[in-house]
Design an enzyme around this catalytic site. Structure first.
Site, mmCIF file in Angstrom:
data_model
loop_
_atom_site.group_PDB
_atom_site.id
_atom_site.type_symbol
_atom_site.label_atom_id
_atom_site.label_comp_id
_atom_site.label_asym_id
_atom_site.label_seq_id
_atom_site.Cartn_x
_atom_site.Cartn_y
_atom_site.Cartn_z
ATOM 1 N N ALA A 1 0.867 -1.183 0.000
ATOM 2 C CA ALA A 1 0.000 0.000 0.000
ATOM 3 C C ALA A 1 0.896 1.222 0.000
ATOM 4 C CB ALA A 1 -0.918 0.017 1.221
ATOM 5 N N LYS B 1 6.083 0.253 7.990
ATOM 6 C CA LYS B 1 5.733 1.526 7.353
ATOM 7 C C LYS B 1 7.001 2.350 7.179
ATOM 8 C CE LYS B 1 2.546 5.444 7.864
ATOM 9 N NZ LYS B 1 1.440 6.007 8.687
ATOM 10 N N ALA C 1 3.793 7.850 3.252
ATOM 11 C CA ALA C 1 4.572 6.629 3.477
ATOM 12 C C ALA C 1 3.958 5.471 2.716
ATOM 13 C CB ALA C 1 4.625 6.322 4.979
ATOM 14 N N ASP D 1 -8.003 10.579 11.271
ATOM 15 C CA ASP D 1 -7.851 10.347 9.830
ATOM 16 C C ASP D 1 -8.589 9.055 9.459
ATOM 17 O OD1 ASP D 1 -6.967 11.059 7.320
ATOM 18 O OD2 ASP D 1 -4.991 10.124 7.535
ATOM 19 N N ALA E 1 0.673 5.504 0.274
ATOM 20 C CA ALA E 1 -0.135 6.698 0.513
ATOM 21 C C ALA E 1 0.717 7.935 0.293
ATOM 22 C CB ALA E 1 -0.710 6.669 1.925
#
Length: 510
Positions: A133, A155, A138, A290, A135
């Protein structure tokens, strides 16, 4: 650096929206009036050659925001949860911004890990995957710890992200200054303070040690919450630019088809997301700020799993009570109570008419409560409330920005899961329970107990503190008295000097 050179960034923003075709998409989504539409196109079209091209394979809005950088991507992430504001098509396009952005290479990620831990990757992880993933700030890699064999998520911050964000934030500061200069009325909203608040939040998100601490605190607060879970932090494998957490499988909360196929009840999930947020905000004063679909998954056992703790909100106990009373007043349609809370908290200036303010609040609430469940919107309420408070001189409350924004985001997530969800009916039991716990006789007794504890801690110093306060007060009064006594002599001396000067001038003329 902040300064006029950031005008280039602002010009390029408008030019990029025009060049990528995003300007028309955004104007159509907001159903902009003809005058605004014409002004926006005329302002952007001559400079479109200065705009960034972006990735032509992406939809226009996503393409523009991705090209402009991380701060703009954050803005797009928020809009992606609000199909009622931007339309279903644009919200779907923007959802790509949440966790499916172009990744950086695994070699760069490994180099960051090695630099941060001062160890070879192979000595820490037996496996380290390609990014799963990506974003705006990061990306995440799936890995396995050498010591225990446990599967974890690593991460890693994007290379150069600090500098990229700094450029965006500096341009935002300039934009706020220009707005305040050209529109004195906007100063009531304190645009520069709003940007400064956003700046502080982002700086915290760029240090993953702080995010790890936030995740640990959040986990402690929510251990007893049914149907909710968090991955645990692996502190030895974490640092400023990397964070390692346990791996938790789950279905993305934004994939309704997958949720249905897994047998999850989307109506229950929507209500639970909203209930969890309100409990965290009101009960704990510490909440995930968030909570878009990209940061939420559903575990096979039905638990909602939260990720990404870079942006957390904190509100003190007094502000929680004010917020709960405002919500409770709207739920009960007691607009005088809502008005009085605003005045008591100092949100509205004391020279305003409380009865007029209550009538204005009724004009906000009644049309909304007259709607059916599918149209009742916290976002619409906040928009109307903003218009009313502007008329009554209320300043922007920077401490409530994250709370208000997250409430809108959470509502958008809940709506995407269950369009028929009645936001107020879900919120009512949570708010009422908080009111019972914190505004009744028991709460009063608890407050007195806390006050007694504080007095006990400061007990030995109280006489000295009181004495100092009284001495300062008396000194101030004596100073003011002497100034008042000297004032007639000052005027007398000044008059004599002026008189003498005038006599001298007259004598010279004669």
């Amino acid at each position: 650096m902040r300064g006029p050179h950031n005008l280039w960034r602002l010009i390029r923003t408008g030019a990029t929206l025009e060049r990528t075709g995003a300007m028309k998409v955004v104007l159509d989504a907001y159903d902009a009036p003809p005058l605004l539409r014409m002004a926006a196109r005329v302002a952007g079209w001559p400079f479109q050659w200065l705009g960034l091209k972006g990735d032509p394979s992406m939809p226009p809005a996503t393409r523009a925001l991705t090209a402009l950088g991380p701060a703009y991507i954050k803005f797009g992430q928020i809009l992606s949860t609000r199909p009622d504001l931007v339309g279903d098509d644009l919200a779907l396009q923007l959802r790509v911004l949440q966790d499916r952005l172009p990744p950086f290479s695994v070699e760069q990620a490994k180099a960051t890990v090695e630099a941060e831990l001062d160890l070879p990757v192979s000595s820490v992880f037996s496996e380290f995957s390609e990014p799963v993933a990506a974003a705006s700030i990061a990306q995440v890699h799936r890995a396995r710890l050498n010591e225990t064999g446990e599967e974890v998520a690593v991460k890693v911050l994007r290379p150069g992200i600090d500098r990229a964000f700094r450029k965006d934030i500096d341009a935002f500061y300039l934009a706020a200054s220009i707005i305040e200069f050209l529109s004195p009325a906007s100063r009531r909203l304190r645009p520069s303070d709003v940007v400064a608040h956003f700046d502080g939040v982002v700086q915290g998100e760029l240090d993953l040690r702080l995010e790890a601490a936030s995740a640990s605190t959040f986990q402690s607060n929510t251990e007893g919450d049914d149907g909710f879970g968090l991955p645990s932090v692996k502190w030895p494998q974490s640092g400023r630019r990397i964070m390692t957490m346990s791996w938790v499988e789950g279905t993305p909360l934004g994939d309704n088809a997958a949720l249905d196929a897994a047998g999850h009840d989307r109506s229950d999930l929507g209500a639970r997301v909203l209930t969890l947020f309100l409990n965290h905000a009101l009960r704990d004063g510490y909440f995930h700020a968030d909570m878009h679909q990209g940061n939420l998954k559903v575990a096979p056992d039905g638990r909602i799993i939260a990720y990404d703790f870079g942006i957390m909100g904190h509100i003190d106990e007094y502000t929680r009570r004010v917020y709960a009373e405002i919500l409770y007043g709207f739920i009960k349609r007691d607009y005088m109570r809502v008005a009085m809370v605003h005045f008591e908290a100092g949100y509205v200036p004391a020279d305003q008419d409380v009865d007029e303010f209550a009538r204005a609040l009724r004009a906000v609430g009644e049309p909304i409560f007259g709607m059916d469940a599918t149209k009742i919107s916290m976002g619409r309420l906040l928009s109307y409330l903003f218009d009313v408070t502007e008329r009554f001189g209320m300043e922007t409350r920077t401490e409530l920005i994250l709370l208000q924004r997250t409430m809108v985001v959470v509502e958008g997530v809940a709506r995407s899961l269950s369009p028929q969800l009645n936001i107020w009916e879900v919120a009512r039991p949570v708010v009422e329970a908080y009111i019972r716990r914190n505004l009744g006789p028991r709460a009063f007794a608890r407050d007195l107990g806390k006050t007694a504890e504080v007095l006990a801690r400061f007990g030995p110093r109280l006489p000295h503190l009181v004495q100092n306060a009284l001495v300062q007060q008396m000194t101030s009064m004596e100073t003011n008295r002497r100034k008042a006594e000297r004032r007639p002599y000052v005027w007398l001396i000044s008059g004599a000097i002026l008189g003498a000067a005038a006599a001298g001038v007259v004598s010279a003329l004669l």
